[in-house]
Motif scaffolding. Structure first.
Motif, PDB file in Angstrom:
ATOM      1  N   HIS A 126       0.840  -1.187   0.000  1.00  0.00           N
ATOM      2  CA  HIS A 126       0.000   0.000   0.000  1.00  0.00           C
ATOM      3  C   HIS A 126       0.880   1.243   0.000  1.00  0.00           C
ATOM      4  N   ALA A 128      -4.445   2.903  -1.587  1.00  0.00           N
ATOM      5  CA  ALA A 128      -3.539   3.701  -0.747  1.00  0.00           C
ATOM      6  C   ALA A 128      -3.760   5.184  -0.967  1.00  0.00           C
ATOM      7  N   SER A 186      -6.017   5.918   3.450  1.00  0.00           N
ATOM      8  CA  SER A 186      -5.042   6.458   4.406  1.00  0.00           C
ATOM      9  C   SER A 186      -5.744   7.087   5.605  1.00  0.00           C
TER      10      SER A 186
END
Length: 254
Positions: free
Chosen positions: A32, A157, A162
């Motif tokens: 990621h 990602a 996030s």
């Protein structure tokens, strides 16, 4: 209810007898980018699934942490199984629970690459009248909110992922690497020329492994995403718990 794996075989009997719905978190262990851990997807799925322990009629199963991630294989740390293996593993896991009398389940999915296999597994289980186990992708449950919070197409990602993990597992997010993730990211998932898809692997279109604009990530936005997704999941569990099993099976021919 508590987590099934924390019971003994004797204490599990009463839990399973009271359960109407099983909650099975699945995800992946894959790259990621430089800012997020390899376990992002299964950690997110597990975080959502564990909120269901407050339901008297739900039982939470152990997390399946490796999924269909071959398209990330060039990045260090990525683990994967074939779609066929994953589909069969999920179906057999749900089938084994059906032997204990729990024949309705929500598969909480944290990884897009699993989606096709999960739909096929759900269809087979329903067709055989073994269990009714629709997959629930957490990002679908928060899509409208994410559109309001972030300016990105995203997909991996990105700011949405996030932010969510920043809220769920702050200790594992590296905020100082978000700029590097975005510098090597692509704007959207994949690559196409004249309508033909050319990017079969993530590395074909993303140098960092990220897709989207992760620098927009914020833990407070992650909290809003998590709470919204949690509420949608709980509503689905309630709906499924109230639905008669006979109403879950395929309709007969006219």
């Amino acid at each position: 209810m508590t987590l099934l794996a924390e019971h003994t075989t004797t204490t599990a009997a009463a839990e399973l007898e009271a359960a109407e719905v099983a909650v099975l978190p699945v995800g992946s262990t894959e790259q990621h980018g430089p800012a997020l851990p390899l376990g992002m997807d299964h950690m997110a799925a597990e975080a959502f699934a564990r909120t269901a322990t407050g339901h008297d009629d739900a039982v939470v199963l152990p997390t399946l942490p490796v999924g269909v991630s071959e398209h990330h294989r060039q990045f260090d740390g990525t683990l994967y199984v074939s779609a066929e293996t994953f589909e069969r593993y999920v179906a057999e896991t749900v089938s084994s629970l059906a032997e204990h009398g729990v024949r309705k389940a929500v598969v909480v999915n944290g990884h897009g690459g699993n989606s096709g296999a999960l739909r096929r597994a759900a269809r087979t289980l329903r067709q055989d009248r073994t269990a009714f186990a629709p997959p629930w992708n957490w990002w679908d449950g928060v899509e409208e909110l994410a559109d309001d919070l972030f300016d990105e197409d995203g997909g991996h990602a990105d700011a949405m992922e996030s932010s969510l993990l920043w809220h769920v597992r702050e200790d594992l997010v590296r905020p100082d690497e978000l700029e590097a993730a975005e510098a090597g990211a692509s704007e959207g998932w994949g690559e196409s020329v004249h309508g033909a898809a050319l990017g079969f692997d993530t590395i074909d279109f993303s140098d960092s492994g990220a897709v989207g604009r992760p620098t927009q990530a914020d833990p407070e936005k992650g909290e809003r995403l998590f709470e919204t997704g949690r509420d949608r999941l709980h509503a689905l569990i309630d709906w499924l718990a109230d639905r008669p099993l006979e109403a879950c099976w395929p309709r007969d021919h006219r």
